[in-house]
Scaffold this motif. Structure first.
Motif, PDB file in Angstrom:
ATOM      1  N   ASN A 172     -35.034  38.828  -8.234  1.00 38.80           N
ATOM      2  CA  ASN A 172     -33.880  39.118  -9.076  1.00 38.80           C
ATOM      3  C   ASN A 172     -33.742  40.612  -9.390  1.00 38.80           C
ATOM      4  OD1 ASN A 172     -31.624  38.025 -10.439  1.00 38.80           O
ATOM      5  ND2 ASN A 172     -32.674  38.248 -12.403  1.00 38.80           N
ATOM      6  N   VAL A 173     -34.066  41.468  -8.423  1.00 41.93           N
ATOM      7  CA  VAL A 173     -33.927  42.915  -8.620  1.00 41.93           C
ATOM      8  C   VAL A 173     -32.448  43.266  -8.776  1.00 41.93           C
ATOM      9  CG1 VAL A 173     -34.337  45.186  -7.605  1.00 41.93           C
ATOM     10  CG2 VAL A 173     -36.056  43.372  -7.358  1.00 41.93           C
ATOM     11  N   VAL A 174     -31.629  42.746  -7.858  1.00 39.79           N
ATOM     12  CA  VAL A 174     -30.174  42.848  -7.987  1.00 39.79           C
ATOM     13  C   VAL A 174     -29.636  41.422  -8.032  1.00 39.79           C
ATOM     14  CG1 VAL A 174     -28.017  43.628  -6.949  1.00 39.79           C
ATOM     15  CG2 VAL A 174     -30.081  45.028  -6.727  1.00 39.79           C
ATOM     16  N   SER A 175     -28.929  41.093  -9.098  1.00 32.00           N
ATOM     17  CA  SER A 175     -28.413  39.739  -9.281  1.00 32.00           C
ATOM     18  C   SER A 175     -26.902  39.730  -9.095  1.00 32.00           C
ATOM     19  CB  SER A 175     -28.768  39.241 -10.680  1.00 32.00           C
ATOM     20  OG  SER A 175     -28.272  37.939 -10.878  1.00 32.00           O
ATOM     21  N   LEU A 176     -26.428  38.754  -8.333  1.00 34.55           N
ATOM     22  CA  LEU A 176     -24.998  38.683  -8.047  1.00 34.55           C
ATOM     23  C   LEU A 176     -24.547  37.230  -8.122  1.00 34.55           C
ATOM     24  CD1 LEU A 176     -23.412  40.733  -5.135  1.00 34.55           C
ATOM     25  CD2 LEU A 176     -22.358  38.718  -6.101  1.00 34.55           C
ATOM     26  N   LEU A 177     -23.648  36.943  -9.049  1.00 37.84           N
ATOM     27  CA  LEU A 177     -23.105  35.594  -9.211  1.00 37.84           C
ATOM     28  C   LEU A 177     -21.807  35.481  -8.429  1.00 37.84           C
ATOM     29  CD1 LEU A 177     -23.053  32.790 -10.578  1.00 37.84           C
ATOM     30  CD2 LEU A 177     -21.845  33.869 -12.495  1.00 37.84           C
ATOM     31  N   VAL A 178     -21.762  34.557  -7.480  1.00 35.73           N
ATOM     32  CA  VAL A 178     -20.558  34.350  -6.665  1.00 35.73           C
ATOM     33  C   VAL A 178     -19.726  33.251  -7.320  1.00 35.73           C
ATOM     34  CG1 VAL A 178     -19.668  33.869  -4.359  1.00 35.73           C
ATOM     35  CG2 VAL A 178     -21.911  34.965  -4.624  1.00 35.73           C
ATOM     36  N   PRO A 179     -18.517  33.579  -7.776  1.00 32.28           N
ATOM     37  CA  PRO A 179     -17.740  32.602  -8.551  1.00 32.28           C
ATOM     38  C   PRO A 179     -17.117  31.529  -7.668  1.00 32.28           C
ATOM     39  CG  PRO A 179     -16.454  34.592  -8.232  1.00 32.28           C
ATOM     40  CD  PRO A 179     -17.810  34.868  -7.650  1.00 32.28           C
ATOM     41  N   PRO A 180     -16.931  30.322  -8.210  1.00 25.73           N
ATOM     42  CA  PRO A 180     -16.214  29.277  -7.475  1.00 25.73           C
ATOM     43  C   PRO A 180     -14.721  29.612  -7.409  1.00 25.73           C
ATOM     44  CG  PRO A 180     -16.661  28.536  -9.700  1.00 25.73           C
ATOM     45  CD  PRO A 180     -17.348  29.864  -9.558  1.00 25.73           C
ATOM     46  N   LEU A 181     -14.022  28.973  -6.492  1.00 22.98           N
ATOM     47  CA  LEU A 181     -12.601  29.274  -6.295  1.00 22.98           C
ATOM     48  C   LEU A 181     -11.779  29.003  -7.555  1.00 22.98           C
ATOM     49  CD1 LEU A 181     -10.382  30.190  -4.376  1.00 22.98           C
ATOM     50  CD2 LEU A 181     -10.238  27.853  -3.508  1.00 22.98           C
ATOM     51  N   ARG A 182     -12.168  28.008  -8.338  1.00 23.41           N
ATOM     52  CA  ARG A 182     -11.392  27.695  -9.545  1.00 23.41           C
ATOM     53  C   ARG A 182     -11.388  28.849 -10.545  1.00 23.41           C
ATOM     54  NH1 ARG A 182     -16.013  24.637  -9.807  1.00 23.41           N
ATOM     55  NH2 ARG A 182     -17.452  25.196 -11.505  1.00 23.41           N
ATOM     56  N   ASP A 183     -12.384  29.750 -10.427  1.00 22.80           N
ATOM     57  CA  ASP A 183     -12.440  30.901 -11.323  1.00 22.80           C
ATOM     58  C   ASP A 183     -11.770  32.133 -10.727  1.00 22.80           C
ATOM     59  OD1 ASP A 183     -13.769  29.364 -13.158  1.00 22.80           O
ATOM     60  OD2 ASP A 183     -15.766  30.156 -12.686  1.00 22.80           O
ATOM     61  N   ARG A 184     -11.220  31.979  -9.531  1.00 28.03           N
ATOM     62  CA  ARG A 184     -10.471  33.085  -8.915  1.00 28.03           C
ATOM     63  C   ARG A 184      -9.305  32.489  -8.112  1.00 28.03           C
ATOM     64  NH1 ARG A 184     -12.267  34.393  -3.462  1.00 28.03           N
ATOM     65  NH2 ARG A 184     -13.963  33.037  -2.788  1.00 28.03           N
ATOM     66  N   ILE A 185      -8.573  31.627  -8.779  1.00 31.36           N
ATOM     67  CA  ILE A 185      -7.558  30.820  -8.105  1.00 31.36           C
ATOM     68  C   ILE A 185      -6.477  31.678  -7.468  1.00 31.36           C
ATOM     69  CG2 ILE A 185      -6.009  30.443 -10.082  1.00 31.36           C
ATOM     70  CD1 ILE A 185      -7.213  27.774  -7.552  1.00 31.36           C
ATOM     71  N   GLU A 186      -6.301  32.911  -7.955  1.00 27.88           N
ATOM     72  CA  GLU A 186      -5.288  33.782  -7.363  1.00 27.88           C
ATOM     73  C   GLU A 186      -5.621  34.180  -5.925  1.00 27.88           C
ATOM     74  OE1 GLU A 186      -7.379  36.530 -10.470  1.00 27.88           O
ATOM     75  OE2 GLU A 186      -7.292  34.384  -9.978  1.00 27.88           O
ATOM     76  N   ASP A 187      -6.875  33.929  -5.508  1.00 29.01           N
ATOM     77  CA  ASP A 187      -7.261  34.224  -4.120  1.00 29.01           C
ATOM     78  C   ASP A 187      -6.887  33.102  -3.157  1.00 29.01           C
ATOM     79  OD1 ASP A 187      -8.367  36.703  -4.738  1.00 29.01           O
ATOM     80  OD2 ASP A 187     -10.343  35.855  -5.145  1.00 29.01           O
ATOM     81  N   LEU A 188      -6.468  31.956  -3.686  1.00 24.09           N
ATOM     82  CA  LEU A 188      -6.198  30.792  -2.835  1.00 24.09           C
ATOM     83  C   LEU A 188      -5.203  31.081  -1.714  1.00 24.09           C
ATOM     84  CD1 LEU A 188      -6.526  27.780  -2.149  1.00 24.09           C
ATOM     85  CD2 LEU A 188      -4.780  27.285  -3.858  1.00 24.09           C
TER      86      LEU A 188
END
Length: 221
Positions: A172-188
């Motif tokens: 966990n030196v660099v932590s990166l959370l990849v969001p689900p599509l529902r949290d970035r719906i404008e990318d659909l």
């Protein structure tokens, strides 16, 4: 000659994805271990490949391993390799995934599924930058970058004794959370048109787009 590594296209104009893209550009230049977390299907391997492809190691191997898909009795030999006669059926020596990633990047997907007995060996490999094949006593020095991914809450697993705290902090030196599509719906819409461009030629169809109704159904889903 090694073929040039193709950096995957990361689709996303939403703020969460733009933040990830900026972080990818920054962390790619260093050897720091990266831990990608997020639900299944959010694109963690795509992010890992992008980090590798933008790094100084881009012309070296990218080796992806699904830790949860390897039987527990085989995973040590698969990761670290083995020498001839190390166990029944080992009729020749074989390098493992760590060696195959030499000079490049090793992507350990679903790292949270590793048994505790293997976690300590992964920790040692990261700390000492060396491994030993199963059945051998000669260390093999490593020069690899490790990116791990999980769909589990590793901090919770640490608290409940299912995952080693020392390994978690090494990863966990660099932590990166990849969001689900529902949290970035404008990318659909951008994702839809990206996949249309990919799939159309494969099926021999010239698909120009999707109806508003179809896009609305996907958006609601």
């Amino acid at each position: 000659m090694t073929a040039a590594f193709e950096v995957p296209t990361i689709i996303g104009r939403s703020k969460p994805m733009q933040d990830i893209l900026r972080l990818v550009e920054r962390v790619a230049q260093f050897k720091s271990t990266v831990l990608l977390s997020g639900e299944s299907g959010t694109g963690k391997e795509v992010i890992a490949r992008a980090i590798h492809g933008k790094s100084p190691r881009a012309n070296e191997p990218f080796v992806a391993v699904n830790c949860g898909a390897i039987p527990e009795n085989l995973i040590e030999a698969e990761l670290f390799g083995h020498v001839k006669g190390a166990y029944t059926g080992a009729v020749f020596s074989q390098e493992g995934y760590f060696e195959k990633a030499q000079k490049g990047t090793l992507f350990l997907d679903e790292i949270g599924d590793l048994p505790l007995s293997l976690q300590v060996k992964i920790l040692r490999a990261i700390q000492e930058e060396e491994i030993m094949r199963v059945g051998d006593r000669r260390p093999i020095k490593l020069d690899i970058r490790i990116i791990a991914a999980t769909n589990r809450e590793l901090e919770k697993d640490v608290n409940e004794g299912r995952f080693r705290a020392d390994l978690f902090y090494r990863l966990n030196v660099v932590s990166l959370l990849v969001p689900p599509l529902r949290d970035r719906i404008e990318d659909l819409p951008y994702l839809v048109f990206h996949f249309i461009k990919q799939i159309g030629p494969r099926i021999g169809r010239n698909i120009e787009g999707v109806s508003r109704e179809a896009l609305g159904m996907m958006n609601n889903y």
